[in-house]
Design an enzyme around this catalytic site. Structure first.
Site, mmCIF file in Angstrom:
data_model
loop_
_atom_site.group_PDB
_atom_site.id
_atom_site.type_symbol
_atom_site.label_atom_id
_atom_site.label_comp_id
_atom_site.label_asym_id
_atom_site.label_seq_id
_atom_site.Cartn_x
_atom_site.Cartn_y
_atom_site.Cartn_z
ATOM 1 N N ASN A 72 -6.068 -5.590 12.360
ATOM 2 C CA ASN A 72 -4.646 -5.676 12.033
ATOM 3 C C ASN A 72 -3.939 -6.788 12.801
ATOM 4 O O ASN A 72 -2.986 -7.380 12.285
ATOM 5 C CB ASN A 72 -3.964 -4.321 12.269
ATOM 6 C CG ASN A 72 -4.276 -3.348 11.138
ATOM 7 O OD1 ASN A 72 -4.924 -3.713 10.165
ATOM 8 N ND2 ASN A 72 -3.835 -2.111 11.266
ATOM 9 N N GLY A 107 4.102 0.753 2.329
ATOM 10 C CA GLY A 107 4.943 -0.340 1.833
ATOM 11 C C GLY A 107 5.580 -0.020 0.486
ATOM 12 O O GLY A 107 6.788 -0.213 0.293
ATOM 13 N N ASN A 110 -0.163 -0.572 12.550
ATOM 14 C CA ASN A 110 -0.686 -0.004 13.800
ATOM 15 C C ASN A 110 -1.803 -0.849 14.397
ATOM 16 O O ASN A 110 -2.466 -1.565 13.660
ATOM 17 C CB ASN A 110 -1.242 1.403 13.511
ATOM 18 C CG ASN A 110 -0.191 2.476 13.649
ATOM 19 O OD1 ASN A 110 0.614 2.424 14.552
ATOM 20 N ND2 ASN A 110 -0.223 3.450 12.747
ATOM 21 N N GLY A 154 0.838 -1.197 0.000
ATOM 22 C CA GLY A 154 0.000 0.000 0.000
ATOM 23 C C GLY A 154 0.874 1.247 0.000
ATOM 24 O O GLY A 154 2.008 1.233 -0.497
ATOM 25 N N ASN A 155 0.336 2.301 0.598
ATOM 26 C CA ASN A 155 1.052 3.583 0.556
ATOM 27 C C ASN A 155 2.416 3.524 1.243
ATOM 28 O O ASN A 155 3.423 3.923 0.657
ATOM 29 C CB ASN A 155 0.200 4.671 1.215
ATOM 30 C CG ASN A 155 -0.926 5.123 0.300
ATOM 31 O OD1 ASN A 155 -0.835 5.006 -0.916
ATOM 32 N ND2 ASN A 155 -1.991 5.628 0.890
ATOM 33 N N HIS A 203 3.639 4.692 20.447
ATOM 34 C CA HIS A 203 3.333 5.452 19.236
ATOM 35 C C HIS A 203 1.870 5.848 19.315
ATOM 36 O O HIS A 203 1.000 5.158 18.843
ATOM 37 C CB HIS A 203 3.585 4.564 18.009
ATOM 38 C CG HIS A 203 3.369 5.292 16.718
ATOM 39 N ND1 HIS A 203 3.892 6.526 16.453
ATOM 40 C CD2 HIS A 203 2.693 4.924 15.602
ATOM 41 C CE1 HIS A 203 3.545 6.890 15.232
ATOM 42 N NE2 HIS A 203 2.813 5.947 14.695
ATOM 43 N N ASP A 230 1.755 -8.696 -1.270
ATOM 44 C CA ASP A 230 0.454 -8.172 -0.837
ATOM 45 C C ASP A 230 -0.587 -9.233 -1.188
ATOM 46 O O ASP A 230 -0.346 -10.094 -2.043
ATOM 47 C CB ASP A 230 0.153 -6.852 -1.579
ATOM 48 C CG ASP A 230 -0.902 -6.001 -0.888
ATOM 49 O OD1 ASP A 230 -0.547 -4.892 -0.429
ATOM 50 O OD2 ASP A 230 -2.074 -6.434 -0.800
ATOM 51 N N ARG A 279 8.962 14.235 12.908
ATOM 52 C CA ARG A 279 7.881 15.244 12.912
ATOM 53 C C ARG A 279 8.246 16.390 13.849
ATOM 54 O O ARG A 279 8.139 17.570 13.480
ATOM 55 C CB ARG A 279 6.569 14.579 13.372
ATOM 56 C CG ARG A 279 5.969 13.720 12.284
ATOM 57 C CD ARG A 279 4.633 13.134 12.678
ATOM 58 N NE ARG A 279 4.040 12.489 11.502
ATOM 59 C CZ ARG A 279 3.346 11.365 11.544
ATOM 60 N NH1 ARG A 279 3.130 10.741 12.684
ATOM 61 N NH2 ARG A 279 2.844 10.858 10.429
HETATM 62 N N1 LIG Z 1 4.322 2.878 12.703
HETATM 63 C C1 LIG Z 1 4.022 4.018 12.122
HETATM 64 O O1 LIG Z 1 4.544 5.047 12.494
HETATM 65 C C2 LIG Z 1 3.047 4.032 10.977
HETATM 66 C C3 LIG Z 1 3.011 5.128 10.095
HETATM 67 C C4 LIG Z 1 2.125 5.100 9.022
HETATM 68 C C5 LIG Z 1 1.275 4.011 8.854
HETATM 69 N N2 LIG Z 1 1.323 2.986 9.757
HETATM 70 C C6 LIG Z 1 0.457 1.807 9.601
HETATM 71 O O2 LIG Z 1 0.950 1.042 8.505
HETATM 72 C C7 LIG Z 1 -0.130 0.276 7.964
HETATM 73 C C8 LIG Z 1 -0.168 0.470 6.454
HETATM 74 O O3 LIG Z 1 -0.523 1.801 6.147
HETATM 75 P P1 LIG Z 1 -0.753 2.223 4.604
HETATM 76 O O4 LIG Z 1 -1.029 3.673 4.616
HETATM 77 O O5 LIG Z 1 0.310 1.666 3.763
HETATM 78 O O6 LIG Z 1 -2.107 1.430 4.318
HETATM 79 P P2 LIG Z 1 -2.646 0.946 2.867
HETATM 80 O O7 LIG Z 1 -4.089 0.645 3.057
HETATM 81 O O8 LIG Z 1 -2.233 1.913 1.815
HETATM 82 O O9 LIG Z 1 -1.844 -0.413 2.592
HETATM 83 C C9 LIG Z 1 -2.031 -1.578 3.347
HETATM 84 C C10 LIG Z 1 -1.772 -2.747 2.410
HETATM 85 O O10 LIG Z 1 -1.796 -3.955 3.200
HETATM 86 C C11 LIG Z 1 -2.319 -4.956 2.337
HETATM 87 N N3 LIG Z 1 -2.716 -6.129 3.114
HETATM 88 C C12 LIG Z 1 -3.836 -6.319 3.864
HETATM 89 N N4 LIG Z 1 -3.813 -7.548 4.398
HETATM 90 C C13 LIG Z 1 -2.671 -8.148 3.979
HETATM 91 C C14 LIG Z 1 -2.077 -9.423 4.221
HETATM 92 N N5 LIG Z 1 -2.667 -10.337 4.994
HETATM 93 N N6 LIG Z 1 -0.888 -9.689 3.613
HETATM 94 C C15 LIG Z 1 -0.279 -8.768 2.829
HETATM 95 N N7 LIG Z 1 -0.796 -7.550 2.580
HETATM 96 C C16 LIG Z 1 -1.978 -7.241 3.159
HETATM 97 C C17 LIG Z 1 -3.462 -4.265 1.608
HETATM 98 O O11 LIG Z 1 -3.852 -4.980 0.453
HETATM 99 C C18 LIG Z 1 -2.824 -2.910 1.309
HETATM 100 O O12 LIG Z 1 -2.209 -2.898 0.029
HETATM 101 C C19 LIG Z 1 -1.390 0.749 8.708
HETATM 102 O O13 LIG Z 1 -1.691 -0.139 9.734
HETATM 103 C C20 LIG Z 1 -0.974 2.102 9.250
HETATM 104 O O14 LIG Z 1 -1.731 2.471 10.391
HETATM 105 C C21 LIG Z 1 2.193 2.978 10.788
#
Ligand SMILES: NC(=O)c1ccc[n+]([C@@H]2O[C@H](COP(=O)([O-])OP(=O)(O)OC[C@H]3O[C@@H](n4cnc5c(N)ncnc54)[C@H](O)[C@@H]3O)[C@@H](O)[C@H]2O)c1
Length: 308
Positions: free
Chosen positions: A96, A14, A121, A11-12, A176, A34, A152
Site C-alpha cells: 500500500n 471508495g 491502511n 473498491g468497497n 488505528h 481506479d 464502533r
Molecule cells: N482507515 C480505516 O479505518 C479503514 C477502514 C476500512 C478499510 N481501510 C483500508 O482502505 C483500503 C481500501 O479498502 P477496500 O475494502 O475498499 O479495498 P478494495 O480491495 O475493495 O478496494 C481497493 C481498490 O483500490 C484500487 N487500487 C489499487 N491500486 C490503485 C491505484 N494505484 N490507483 C487507484 N486505485 C487503486 C483497486 O483496484 C480496488 O478497486 C484498504 O487499504 C483498507 O485496509 C481503512
C-alpha cells in the site's frame, strides 16, 4: 457544496463513500478513479442512475485518468489492498505504501490545493507517506480512523445499554490498530458518565471489542474488510469540511508537540472546517491513558521503521 470531490480507489470503501458523498450533495461532481478499467466507470454510472430515484443532483462518474480529477477540492484516498483473515493492517504496509506514493504524486500534480482524507491502511503510516510525497501542510492531510473506531465503540455501548446511539458521546485516540485508546473517562450517555451506568468490567469488554472491531468484521467477511461504517466515517469528515462545521472529531493528524509528541500521525481530537484540520484539541489524560497513547505512538513508529 464544493465543486469536485475525488475518491481514489473504487473498491468497497471508495465506492460506498462516493455514493454517500453524492447522496448528501456535498459536491457538484464526485469522481471515482481506479486503475481497474471499467470498474469505476461502471460503479459511477450505476450510482448516477440511482439519482433520479433518490433525488440528488451530484454528478458521479468513474475514470482511469487523473485529468478528470483536476482541481478537486477534496481527495479521499482508499486505493490499496485490504485485509484478509489472519492479516494485520501492518501486513499491507509496503504494497500500500507503493500505491499511496504513486497516487499522492498524481494528486499533487492535478489537485495541488486539495484537502486529502487518507483511508488506506496501515492508516497512520499511509498518512505520513502521503504528506511526505505531496509536501502538503498538515492542515490538508488528515487520516480517517478515530471516527470509525469511535462509532464502533458507541455502537457497542448502545447495544449494551439498549439506548440510542445518538446519545452516546465517546473519544477514541491513538493509532488505528490494536493499540487504539478508547477513553472511558470521556464516554457519556447524554452527559451521564458511562461509569454510572455500567460496571468497569463491562466497559472494559466493550473497549476490547472496539479495539478488535475491524478484525471481527474481517473474520466474518473472509474476503475483505469493513466498508459501510468506514465509508460513513469518511462522509462525516468530508461533510464537516465542506460545510465548515468546525466539528470536533477524532482523526489521525500530524503531531507537532501536541500531547508531548512530534513527527508522527496519531489519532487525536481535531477540529475540522473549510481549511481542513483547523486545530488539535489537547484533552487531559490520566497517567494510564497517557501511557496507552505513548504505547500506541510507539507501535506507529515501529511500523514506520518497516517502510522500505
Ligand atoms: N482507515 C480505516 O479505518 C479503514 C477502514 C476500512 C478499510 N481501510 C483500508 O482502505 C483500503 C481500501 O479498502 P477496500 O475494502 O475498499 O479495498 P478494495 O480491495 O475493495 O478496494 C481497493 C481498490 O483500490 C484500487 N487500487 C489499487 N491500486 C490503485 C491505484 N494505484 N490507483 C487507484 N486505485 C487503486 C483497486 O483496484 C480496488 O478497486 C484498504 O487499504 C483498507 O485496509 C481503512
Amino acid at each position: 457544496m464544493v465543486n469536485k470531490i475525488t475518491v481514489v480507489g473504487g473498491g468497497n470503501v471508495g465506492a460506498s463513500a462516493a455514493l454517500g458523498l453524492a447522496q448528501r450533495e456535498l459536491a457538484k461532481e464526485v469522481i471515482i478513479i481506479d486503475i481497474a478499467e471499467g470498474v469505476p466507470q461502471g460503479k459511477g454510472l450505476d450510482q448516477w442512475e440511482s439519482a433520479p430515484i433518490e433525488g440528488w443532483d451530484t454528478r458521479v462518474r468513474g475514470t482511469n485518468d487523473y485529468a478528470d480529477t483536476a482541481n478537486s477540492d477534496i481527495v479521499v484516498i482508499t486505493a490499496g489492498i485490504a485485509r484478509k483473515p489472519g492479516m494485520s493492517r501492518e501486513d499491507l504496509l509496503n504494497t500500500n505504501a507503493g500505491i499511496v506514493r504513486s497516487v499522492s504524486e498524481q494528486v499533487k500534480a492535478t489537485s495541488p490545493n486539495s484537502i486529502i482524507i487518507m483511508v488506506s491502511n496501515p492508516l497512520d503510516v499511509m498518512a505520513i507517506v502521503c504528506m511526505k510525497t505531496t509536501g502538503f501542510p498538515r492542515e490538508r492531510v488528515i487520516g480517517m480512523a478515530g471516527v470509525l473506531d469511535t462509532a464502533r465503540y458507541r455502537s457497542f455501548v448502545a447495544l449494551e445499554l439498549d439506548c440510542s446511539v445518538e446519545d452516546i458521546q465517546a473519544l477514541v485516540l491513538g493509532g488505528h490498530g490494536d493499540t487504539m485508546v478508547p477513553l472511558a473517562s470521556y464516554t457519556t450517555v447524554s452527559g451521564i458518565p458511562l461509569s454510572q451506568l455500567l460496571a468497569a468490567d463491562r466497559i472494559q469488554a466493550l473497549v476490547d471489542r472496539a479495539r478488535t472491531g475491524g478484525a471481527e468484521i474481517v473474520s466474518l467477511l473472509k474476503t475483505g474488510s469493513a466498508y459501510y461504517a468506514p465509508a460513513s466515517s469518511v462522509v462525516q469528515m468530508v461533510e464537516a469540511i465542506v460545510k465548515d462545521k468546525k466539528r470536533i472529531l477524532p482523526c489521525s493528524a500530524w503531531l507537532q508537540g501536541e500531547f508531548g509528541m512530534s513527527d508522527l500521525f496519531l489519532g487525536v481530537p481535531c477540529k475540522l472546517g473549510r481549511n481542513g484540520l483547523e486545530k488539535i484539541i489537547e484533552v487531559e489524560l490520566t497517567d494510564e491513558e497517557m501511557a496507552a497513547l505513548t504505547k500506541s505512538a510507539d507501535a506507529v513508529r515501529e511500523t514506520v521503521a518497516l517502510l522500505s
